[in-house]
Design an enzyme around this catalytic site. Structure first.
Site, PDB file in Angstrom:
ATOM      1  CE1 TYR A   1      -4.122   1.527  -0.260  1.00 20.72           C
ATOM      2  CE2 TYR A   1      -3.646   2.595   1.837  1.00 20.72           C
ATOM      3  CZ  TYR A   1      -4.440   2.464   0.717  1.00 20.72           C
ATOM      4  OH  TYR A   1      -5.554   3.255   0.567  1.00 20.72           O
TER       5      TYR A   1
ATOM      6  CE  LYS B   1      -7.193   6.276   0.241  1.00 22.16           C
ATOM      7  NZ  LYS B   1      -8.348   6.964  -0.376  1.00 22.16           N
TER       8      LYS B   1
END
Length: 264
Positions: free
Chosen positions: A165, A172
């Site tokens: 990720y 995020k």
């Protein structure tokens, strides 16, 4: 007359509400599930498309939900976001729901690991994936004269390390923090702000992640409910959070992942 109206209110708790959904790329998009759910619960829904390449994929979906506005919005292009809100103000004069479901990182910066992420790539990912939501909130808030709800799409990788990720984890995490601070700053206007954290879904955005199929399989195995989610699971959860039934819930990160996030 009254009984019919009450019946409609129960079945369509978003009747009379106006929603803007940003981030539909195609029929697999999380934003499309949300647009359908808002419409099903009675809201009128405006949508945006990224550019001319995306337009033919989004316009048929807009027609399917009778969207009165289907507008171009690339958040990196100066003035486009302001133009969208000017058209919403002209058409509706109010807004009740905003859903932000866009994220971007340059491919080399996303796939190369966090240590190798360039300053330019990090800034671009942060601007498109996080700060654009803050800009959107600033433009939407004056139109939310009767309170409202704002949603931004996050992922579990914001709080726990998900291999591959990479840069999107810190980005995020910033988005989730932004949602909390916006919930604080806008609460006095009756505006509620949430980060939504769906489990992994087969969307176009996810296709950029390495070993994504393995991640899907692992999540399905780990989730207490034992199955993956779909875009309507996310849509219905957001629609519920936008109704009066959730009127005193704000600032949360709402997980929609079959419970996968609770597992060690």
């Amino acid at each position: 007359m009254n009984s019919t109206h009450e019946h409609a209110g129960v079945n369509q708790p978003l009747a009379g509400k106006k929603a803007l959904v940003v981030g539909i790329a195609n029929e697999a998009s999380i934003a499309w599930g949300c647009a359908q759910a808002f419409k099903e619960l009675g809201a009128e829904v405006a949508v945006t498309f990224l550019n001319e390449k995306a337009r033919p994929h989004v316009e048929p979906l807009a027609r399917a939900i009778d969207a009165p506005l289907c507008l171009p919005l690339d958040v990196t292009q100066p003035g486009q976001m302001e133009a969208v809100f000017e058209q919403i103000a002209a058409r509706w004069g109010q807004l009740d729901i905003v859903l932000h479901s866009i994220a971007f990182a340059p491919k080399d910066d996303l796939q190369g690991g966090l240590l190798s992420c360039s300053a330019e790539g990090f800034a671009k990912a942060m601007d498109v994936s996080c700060h654009s939501f803050i800009r959107m909130a600033k433009l939407a808030a004056p139109l939310m004269t009767d309170g409202g709800s704002m949603f931004a799409m996050s992922y579990h990788g914001a709080n726990k390390v998900v291999p591959n990720y990479n840069v999107m984890g810190p980005v995020k995490a910033a988005l989730e923090a932004a949602c909390r601070y916006l919930a604080f700053e806008l609460g006095h206007q009756g505006i509620r702000v949430h980060a939504i954290s769906p489990g992994p879904l087969k969307t176009r955005a996810a296709s950029g992640l390495k070993d994504f199929e393995a991640l899907l399989h692992d999540t399905e195995q780990r989730a207490p409910l034992g199955e993956l989610i779909d875009i309507m699971d996310v849509g219905y959860a957001c629609a519920y959070m936008a109704t009066r039934y959730a009127r005193h819930i704000s600032g949360n990160t709402v997980y929609i992942d079959g419970g996968a996030n609770i597992m060690a």
